[in-house]
Design a protein around this motif. Structure first.
Motif, PDB file in Angstrom:
ATOM      1  N   GLY A   1       0.842  -1.190   0.000  1.00 30.18           N
ATOM      2  CA  GLY A   1       0.000   0.000   0.000  1.00 30.18           C
ATOM      3  C   GLY A   1       0.877   1.240   0.000  1.00 30.18           C
ATOM      4  O   GLY A   1       2.090   1.154  -0.188  1.00 30.18           O
ATOM      5  N   PRO A   2       0.264   2.415   0.200  1.00 30.48           N
ATOM      6  CA  PRO A   2       1.039   3.648   0.272  1.00 30.48           C
ATOM      7  C   PRO A   2       1.971   3.607   1.485  1.00 30.48           C
ATOM      8  O   PRO A   2       1.621   3.019   2.504  1.00 30.48           O
ATOM      9  CB  PRO A   2      -0.016   4.734   0.474  1.00 30.48           C
ATOM     10  CG  PRO A   2      -1.332   4.077   0.262  1.00 30.48           C
ATOM     11  CD  PRO A   2      -1.165   2.621   0.398  1.00 30.48           C
ATOM     12  N   LEU A   3       3.139   4.228   1.379  1.00 32.86           N
ATOM     13  CA  LEU A   3       4.092   4.250   2.485  1.00 32.86           C
ATOM     14  C   LEU A   3       4.531   5.687   2.746  1.00 32.86           C
ATOM     15  O   LEU A   3       4.698   6.470   1.811  1.00 32.86           O
ATOM     16  CB  LEU A   3       5.316   3.384   2.156  1.00 32.86           C
ATOM     17  CG  LEU A   3       5.068   1.876   1.986  1.00 32.86           C
ATOM     18  CD1 LEU A   3       6.351   1.181   1.570  1.00 32.86           C
ATOM     19  CD2 LEU A   3       4.519   1.283   3.279  1.00 32.86           C
ATOM     20  N   ASP A   4       4.727   5.994   4.050  1.00 29.00           N
ATOM     21  CA  ASP A   4       5.176   7.337   4.427  1.00 29.00           C
ATOM     22  C   ASP A   4       6.671   7.337   4.734  1.00 29.00           C
ATOM     23  O   ASP A   4       7.187   6.363   5.298  1.00 29.00           O
ATOM     24  CB  ASP A   4       4.407   7.822   5.664  1.00 29.00           C
ATOM     25  CG  ASP A   4       2.997   8.258   5.286  1.00 29.00           C
ATOM     26  OD1 ASP A   4       2.692   8.284   4.080  1.00 29.00           O
ATOM     27  OD2 ASP A   4       2.204   8.548   6.204  1.00 29.00           O
ATOM     28  N   TYR A   5       7.314   8.415   4.385  1.00 30.96           N
ATOM     29  CA  TYR A   5       8.761   8.558   4.637  1.00 30.96           C
ATOM     30  C   TYR A   5       9.059   9.959   5.149  1.00 30.96           C
ATOM     31  O   TYR A   5       8.255  10.884   4.996  1.00 30.96           O
ATOM     32  CB  TYR A   5       9.554   8.303   3.349  1.00 30.96           C
ATOM     33  CG  TYR A   5       9.583   6.845   2.961  1.00 30.96           C
ATOM     34  CD1 TYR A   5      10.564   5.990   3.468  1.00 30.96           C
ATOM     35  CD2 TYR A   5       8.610   6.304   2.123  1.00 30.96           C
ATOM     36  CE1 TYR A   5      10.579   4.647   3.141  1.00 30.96           C
ATOM     37  CE2 TYR A   5       8.613   4.958   1.791  1.00 30.96           C
ATOM     38  CZ  TYR A   5       9.599   4.137   2.303  1.00 30.96           C
ATOM     39  OH  TYR A   5       9.607   2.808   1.984  1.00 30.96           O
ATOM     40  N   ARG A   6      10.238  10.087   5.746  1.00 27.95           N
ATOM     41  CA  ARG A   6      10.731  11.389   6.159  1.00 27.95           C
ATOM     42  C   ARG A   6      11.544  11.973   5.003  1.00 27.95           C
ATOM     43  O   ARG A   6      12.275  11.256   4.330  1.00 27.95           O
ATOM     44  CB  ARG A   6      11.601  11.248   7.407  1.00 27.95           C
ATOM     45  CG  ARG A   6      12.069  12.570   8.016  1.00 27.95           C
ATOM     46  CD  ARG A   6      12.594  12.339   9.427  1.00 27.95           C
ATOM     47  NE  ARG A   6      13.728  11.411   9.458  1.00 27.95           N
ATOM     48  CZ  ARG A   6      14.966  11.743   9.071  1.00 27.95           C
ATOM     49  NH1 ARG A   6      15.230  12.954   8.627  1.00 27.95           N
ATOM     50  NH2 ARG A   6      15.941  10.846   9.137  1.00 27.95           N
ATOM     51  N   VAL A   7      11.382  13.279   4.780  1.00 25.18           N
ATOM     52  CA  VAL A   7      12.163  13.938   3.738  1.00 25.18           C
ATOM     53  C   VAL A   7      13.416  14.507   4.395  1.00 25.18           C
ATOM     54  O   VAL A   7      13.323  15.363   5.271  1.00 25.18           O
ATOM     55  CB  VAL A   7      11.365  15.079   3.081  1.00 25.18           C
ATOM     56  CG1 VAL A   7      12.178  15.717   1.954  1.00 25.18           C
ATOM     57  CG2 VAL A   7      10.032  14.559   2.556  1.00 25.18           C
ATOM     58  N   PRO A   8      14.595  14.023   4.016  1.00 23.58           N
ATOM     59  CA  PRO A   8      15.799  14.532   4.661  1.00 23.58           C
ATOM     60  C   PRO A   8      16.002  16.013   4.350  1.00 23.58           C
ATOM     61  O   PRO A   8      15.550  16.507   3.311  1.00 23.58           O
ATOM     62  CB  PRO A   8      16.930  13.693   4.049  1.00 23.58           C
ATOM     63  CG  PRO A   8      16.327  12.854   3.012  1.00 23.58           C
ATOM     64  CD  PRO A   8      14.866  13.055   2.956  1.00 23.58           C
ATOM     65  N   GLU A   9      16.668  16.677   5.251  1.00 22.92           N
ATOM     66  CA  GLU A   9      16.910  18.100   5.088  1.00 22.92           C
ATOM     67  C   GLU A   9      17.657  18.347   3.776  1.00 22.92           C
ATOM     68  O   GLU A   9      18.569  17.597   3.427  1.00 22.92           O
ATOM     69  CB  GLU A   9      17.750  18.606   6.256  1.00 22.92           C
ATOM     70  CG  GLU A   9      17.472  20.056   6.585  1.00 22.92           C
ATOM     71  CD  GLU A   9      17.999  20.394   7.971  1.00 22.92           C
ATOM     72  OE1 GLU A   9      18.656  21.423   8.086  1.00 22.92           O
ATOM     73  OE2 GLU A   9      17.771  19.595   8.903  1.00 22.92           O
ATOM     74  N   GLY A  10      17.235  19.376   3.066  1.00 21.17           N
ATOM     75  CA  GLY A  10      17.936  19.733   1.836  1.00 21.17           C
ATOM     76  C   GLY A  10      17.387  19.030   0.600  1.00 21.17           C
ATOM     77  O   GLY A  10      17.714  19.394  -0.516  1.00 21.17           O
ATOM     78  N   MET A  11      16.540  18.003   0.796  1.00 22.16           N
ATOM     79  CA  MET A  11      15.968  17.333  -0.377  1.00 22.16           C
ATOM     80  C   MET A  11      14.685  18.059  -0.776  1.00 22.16           C
ATOM     81  O   MET A  11      13.779  18.193   0.042  1.00 22.16           O
ATOM     82  CB  MET A  11      15.678  15.858  -0.070  1.00 22.16           C
ATOM     83  CG  MET A  11      15.189  15.089  -1.285  1.00 22.16           C
ATOM     84  SD  MET A  11      14.680  13.396  -0.888  1.00 22.16           S
ATOM     85  CE  MET A  11      16.232  12.542  -0.902  1.00 22.16           C
ATOM     86  N   LEU A  12      14.643  18.549  -2.005  1.00 24.09           N
ATOM     87  CA  LEU A  12      13.471  19.317  -2.438  1.00 24.09           C
ATOM     88  C   LEU A  12      12.569  18.428  -3.293  1.00 24.09           C
ATOM     89  O   LEU A  12      12.882  18.130  -4.442  1.00 24.09           O
ATOM     90  CB  LEU A  12      13.910  20.540  -3.245  1.00 24.09           C
ATOM     91  CG  LEU A  12      14.527  21.665  -2.398  1.00 24.09           C
ATOM     92  CD1 LEU A  12      15.021  22.791  -3.275  1.00 24.09           C
ATOM     93  CD2 LEU A  12      13.516  22.184  -1.372  1.00 24.09           C
ATOM     94  N   ILE A  13      11.478  18.009  -2.686  1.00 20.08           N
ATOM     95  CA  ILE A  13      10.558  17.159  -3.426  1.00 20.08           C
ATOM     96  C   ILE A  13       9.289  17.936  -3.747  1.00 20.08           C
ATOM     97  O   ILE A  13       9.020  18.975  -3.160  1.00 20.08           O
ATOM     98  CB  ILE A  13      10.170  15.901  -2.613  1.00 20.08           C
ATOM     99  CG1 ILE A  13       9.602  16.318  -1.256  1.00 20.08           C
ATOM    100  CG2 ILE A  13      11.320  14.942  -2.477  1.00 20.08           C
ATOM    101  CD1 ILE A  13       8.593  15.373  -0.710  1.00 20.08           C
ATOM    102  N   GLN A  14       8.538  17.413  -4.707  1.00 18.13           N
ATOM    103  CA  GLN A  14       7.191  17.932  -4.961  1.00 18.13           C
ATOM    104  C   GLN A  14       6.309  16.748  -5.348  1.00 18.13           C
ATOM    105  O   GLN A  14       6.806  15.642  -5.559  1.00 18.13           O
ATOM    106  CB  GLN A  14       7.226  18.980  -6.061  1.00 18.13           C
ATOM    107  CG  GLN A  14       7.888  18.490  -7.345  1.00 18.13           C
ATOM    108  CD  GLN A  14       7.881  19.544  -8.436  1.00 18.13           C
ATOM    109  OE1 GLN A  14       6.830  19.940  -8.908  1.00 18.13           O
ATOM    110  NE2 GLN A  14       9.064  19.993  -8.827  1.00 18.13           N
ATOM    111  N   HIS A  15       4.996  16.970  -5.409  1.00 18.29           N
ATOM    112  CA  HIS A  15       4.110  15.895  -5.831  1.00 18.29           C
ATOM    113  C   HIS A  15       4.522  15.440  -7.226  1.00 18.29           C
ATOM    114  O   HIS A  15       4.721  16.267  -8.105  1.00 18.29           O
ATOM    115  CB  HIS A  15       2.654  16.356  -5.832  1.00 18.29           C
ATOM    116  CG  HIS A  15       2.145  16.601  -4.450  1.00 18.29           C
ATOM    117  ND1 HIS A  15       1.263  17.604  -4.143  1.00 18.29           N
ATOM    118  CD2 HIS A  15       2.404  15.961  -3.281  1.00 18.29           C
ATOM    119  CE1 HIS A  15       0.996  17.576  -2.851  1.00 18.29           C
ATOM    120  NE2 HIS A  15       1.687  16.587  -2.297  1.00 18.29           N
ATOM    121  N   GLY A  16       4.651  14.140  -7.407  1.00 19.24           N
ATOM    122  CA  GLY A  16       5.060  13.610  -8.700  1.00 19.24           C
ATOM    123  C   GLY A  16       6.543  13.296  -8.779  1.00 19.24           C
ATOM    124  O   GLY A  16       6.971  12.604  -9.710  1.00 19.24           O
TER     125      GLY A  16
END
Ligand SMILES: [Zn+2]
Ligand SMILES: [Zn+2]
Length: 723
Positions: free
Chosen positions: A16-31
């Protein structure tokens, strides 16, 4: 503030869907496409909107950090919505649909190079005829060893020898090197008045940048392709990407040369036989927006176009747009949804549109554009029935006297003929003349089909092959095999007997199994190096041979057997399409249709050339049966390697069936192909009124039943094949 946690759609349907922590400095967006840890392993996933992908939240302290962002453009919102819609409509796991988007593992890796070879100018120590031939053929070429071997017509070993001698030198090339650009004004065509009118409307639709589903309904030979090419030109002008879906990879080659003549460069192709380096190159160019026009099989529909401006589904009635395994979707219908999410026009082009598409046009949901006449004043062919009850072919032969005379006549005049039978191989059934033993597939409930060219008995469902035995496995009689009924190979043999001087070409997926083979066939036919073409449904569409003046349909009744919901429509489409191959040049064409049922409505409509009469009769029949477009079908297929286990699972599903006024549920019963690839199969059929929430009903129902791990339950929404 940058996001600190992210929800991931991981590329694994079991999770199923999984949640994660975004490490500092990593720039994510939807997609964003990312790599995340999963136990000791790593998984690829797409960052998704949390509200669209609900799951029970994981406390902050338990989150593991994402590992990396993959260097590809984020999957756009329009495509994320299409993935959700497809999964929801076809009752498929989101991850399975998303995998069709991320369909090139290689594309996700960083910059990459490959080695190609070219002549260095040096000479080998010892010259052989093969080496000489290779050196002459490879002047000015640069490609992989495999491609060069194809170009030079020598083995790869010969070329490796030349590499060792320094005659061929390696060149490191960037896999993602740019494609040659297509130009909208490279060679503008002269269009007929009708084509001009229709193309003007298509151009307008592309320029408007709005959702517009359009049915381009044009008789065979009316110049549909040239007409929609003007819409492609408009998209190129506006720097928007175009996707053209074709039903058969064998047809691509002819399309490519027409495209190149119009736009000055070949489009990018996408199909299952691409090499992984070509896949990567195409995928990345599509995602970056560099790719201008993509021509492909149905899988091209889910690619991550950066800037799509137009979708064309050519031969939109073809059943090969329906995928029958994995996610069971219909690319024609999903193409319209993609157009909706992308806010662009979608053109469904066909000479024999599916009844569903015509219905959408008649009800005003789709716009209908019509090309009623053949281009250049060519006439539609004259269609005659050959009643096989009166005109019987001789024993062991399938070509009746009128068709035989017509073939002889064409050969004398130096014109081409085409014989159509939608059956691969030599004979559909092989049995022992002594004891009657029938050769059956060990994995499927299907007969083995004799292929004489490849000296094999083959199953057309699972691919099982075996050499024909020297003696009967049942009674031990030697040389006892008898072929029953005709396949195209047998028809080709019969033509060779009737016309010993004729040059006969056999066109099936067995003989035209690569784009190169298809190109070779087209070139030979155009050069008039072929007198008679004998083929399966592969020859019914796309080909344009001006010297072809006779089409013979060996058995028009074949498609009507089998009780398939769309049998009549498919027969009509196939015969009308193959008839459309005749008389496309200056000389008029003639079509002879062999049948035992001249009175059947579909055959009578074909003879009269009365398309409307056929569609009217078919519409009435569908309305009466509650079939599409008036009602909907779905199938639930339960399978297991263990027959009892499959039957019990199907019965458990049957026992918990919902009682509803607007959904009728039939079965479970053994599926027509009750054994397929070693799995026993049972089937339930649902016939629903249009008002029913069919998918919700099925989801709720199936979620209440558990099965042992060996049982698979598949759902087919809007099924085409009822096997
Ligand atoms: Zn026998
Ligand atoms: Zn089989």
């Amino acid at each position: 503030m940058p996001a600190t946690r992210a929800r991931l759609l991981v590329m694994n349907a079991a999770l199923g869907p999984l949640d994660y922590r975004v490490p500092e400095g990593m720039l994510i967006q939807h997609g964003s496409v990312v790599v995340a840890p999963l136990g000791p392993r790593q998984v690829t996933g797409i960052i998704w909107e949390e509200e669209k992908l609900p799951t029970s939240p994981v406390p902050e302290s338990k989150l593991r950090p994402l590992l990396a962002i993959v260097d590809v453009p984020p999957i756009r919102a329009e495509l994320r919505r299409l993935i959700e819609w497809t999964a929801d409509y076809y009752i498929a796991p989101l991850a399975s649909v998303a995998r069709m988007v991320i369909s090139s593992g290689g594309a996700l890796r960083g910059p990459a190079t490959m080695i190609e070879y070219r002549l260095s100018g040096g000479m080998p120590e010892r010259m052989t005829p093969q080496r000489e031939r290779a050196i002459a053929a490879l002047e000015g070429e640069q490609a992989t060893i495999r491609e060069l071997s194809g170009l030079a017509g020598v083995s790869e070993a010969v070329l490796r020898g030349l590499v060792n001698q320094g005659v061929l030198e390696p060149v490191e090339v960037d896999i993602d090197r740019p494609y040659t650009g297509a130009r909208h004004d490279y060679d503008e065509p002269e269009l007929s008045e009708q084509q001009t009118e229709v193309s003007a409307r298509l151009v307008e639709a592309v320029a408007a940048e709005k959702f517009a589903p359009i049915l381009l309904d044009g008789v065979t030979g009316s110049g549909k392709t040239e007409t929609y090419f003007e819409a492609v030109a408009q998209a190129l002008k506006g720097d928007r990407q175009v996707l053209v879906l074709l039903p058969e990879i064998a047809l691509t080659e002819a399309f490519l040369s027409r495209f190149e003549a119009r736009f000055g460069a070949a489009p990018i192709t996408w199909h299952s036989s691409l090499k992984s380096t070509e896949r990567r190159r195409a995928w990345r160019a599509i995602a970056s927006g560099e790719a201008q026009v993509v021509v492909g099989a149905r899988s091209a529909l889910f690619l991550p176009y950066a800037n799509l401006g137009l979708i064309v589904v050519d031969e939109a009635h073809e059943i090969s747009f329906k995928q029958e395994d994995g996610v069971r979707y219909n690319a024609r219908d999903v193409a319209v949804m993609r157009g909706h999410f992308e806010s662009i026009p979608v053109v469904l082009a066909s000479a024999t549109p599916a009844l569903e598409s015509l219905h959408m046009a008649d009800s005003g949901t789709y716009e209908k554009l019509v090309l009623p006449a053949r281009y250049g004043g060519a006439q539609l062919p004259d269609i005659q029935l050959v009643n096989l009850n009166d005109e019987q072919p001789g024993r062991g032969s399938w070509i009746a006297p009128p068709l035989r005379r017509a073939l002889e006549d064409r050969l004398e005049r130096g014109e081409q003929s085409l014989l159509f039978l939608n059956r691969r191989g030599y004979a559909p059934l092989t049995l022992c003349r002594n004891c009657g033993f029938r050769f059956q597939c060990p994995n499927c409930s299907a007969w083995l089909v004799e292929h004489r060219l490849s000296k094999r008995l083959a199953c057309h469902h699972c691919g099982h092959e075996t050499a024909p035995p020297e003696k009967c496995p049942e009674c031990g009689e030697p040389d006892c095999l008898v072929a029953c009924g005709p396949g195209v190979e047998r028809i080709a043999d019969e033509v060779a007997e009737i016309l010993p001087d004729a040059r006969v070409a056999l066109v099936t997926s067995d003989t035209l199994n690569s784009p190169e083979r298809a190109a070779e066939f087209v070139a030979m036919a155009e050069a008039k190096a072929i007198d008679v073409i004998v083929g399966t449904q592969l020859v019914t569409k796309g080909f344009h041979f001006p010297e072809l003046t006779l089409v013979g349909v060996i058995d028009a009744d074949l498609g009507l057997e089998g009780g398939d919901l769309r049998a009549a429509e498919r027969t009509y489409q196939q015969v009308a399409q193959v008839a459309g191959r005749a008389g496309r040049g200056a000389k008029p064409g003639e079509v002879l249709i062999q049948t035992r049922h001249p009175e059947a409505p579909v055959i009578a409509a074909l003879e009269a050339g009365d398309r409307d009469a056929f569609y009217e009769a078919e519409t009435d029949a569908r309305r009466h049966a509650g079939a599409p477009p008036f009602g909907r079908w779905a199938a639930i297929i339960v399978s297991s390697e263990d027959d009892a286990e499959a039957r019990m699972a199907a019965n458990r599903i049957g026992d918990t069936r919902p009682r509803l006024d607007d959904v009728m549920i039939l079965g479970p019963a053994p599926a027509p192909l009750s054994l397929l690839r070693n799995r026993y199969r049972y089937r339930l059929l649902l016939n629903a009124r249009r008002s029913a929430q069919l998918q919700q009903v099925i989801r709720d129902w199936l979620s209440r039943v558990d099965h042992p791990p060996g049982v698979r339950v598949g759902v087919d929404i809007d099924p085409y094949s009822f096997v």
